[in-house]
Design a protein around this motif. Structure first.
Motif, mmCIF file in Angstrom:
data_model
loop_
_atom_site.group_PDB
_atom_site.id
_atom_site.type_symbol
_atom_site.label_atom_id
_atom_site.label_comp_id
_atom_site.label_asym_id
_atom_site.label_seq_id
_atom_site.Cartn_x
_atom_site.Cartn_y
_atom_site.Cartn_z
ATOM 1 N N VAL A 130 62.533 55.973 20.636
ATOM 2 C CA VAL A 130 61.572 55.096 21.192
ATOM 3 C C VAL A 130 62.162 53.825 21.579
ATOM 4 C CG1 VAL A 130 59.643 54.001 20.170
ATOM 5 C CG2 VAL A 130 59.671 56.067 19.777
ATOM 6 N N LYS A 131 63.019 53.371 20.695
ATOM 7 C CA LYS A 131 63.799 52.161 21.090
ATOM 8 C C LYS A 131 64.388 52.052 22.530
ATOM 9 C CE LYS A 131 67.237 48.726 19.496
ATOM 10 N NZ LYS A 131 68.209 48.478 18.728
ATOM 11 N N THR A 163 63.606 54.322 24.880
ATOM 12 C CA THR A 163 62.448 54.459 25.917
ATOM 13 C C THR A 163 61.668 52.964 26.005
ATOM 14 O OG1 THR A 163 61.913 56.654 25.165
ATOM 15 C CG2 THR A 163 60.278 55.352 26.518
ATOM 16 N N ASN A 164 61.749 52.282 25.194
ATOM 17 C CA ASN A 164 61.044 50.935 25.442
ATOM 18 C C ASN A 164 61.770 49.755 25.990
ATOM 19 O OD1 ASN A 164 58.622 51.678 23.942
ATOM 20 N ND2 ASN A 164 59.212 50.995 21.911
ATOM 21 N N GLN A 165 63.355 50.128 26.116
ATOM 22 C CA GLN A 165 64.108 49.196 26.780
ATOM 23 C C GLN A 165 64.374 49.774 28.022
ATOM 24 O OE1 GLN A 165 67.667 49.767 24.560
ATOM 25 N NE2 GLN A 165 67.124 48.306 22.780
#
Length: 51
Positions: A17-18, A20-22
């Motif tokens: 998730v981290k 992907t969010n970046q």
């Protein structure tokens, strides 16, 4: 993977998730770049089996 006892990082979901969010909106997969150039892509090898 956990259900069958495969070795997997306990925080794998959070890490993905981290990551992907970046990603920025300009990010593209190599397959998308190949498609935009009209090149052959590996769709048959990756997704074709399931179809």
């Amino acid at each position: 993977m956990r259900a069958i006892g495969a070795p997997i990082d306990e925080e794998i979901e959070e890490k993905h998730v981290k990551t992907t969010n970046q990603m920025t909106f300009e990010m593209k997969s190599s397959m998308q770049r190949d498609m935009e150039k009209g090149m052959d892509i590996e769709a048959d090898q990756l997704q074709g089996y399931f179809l």
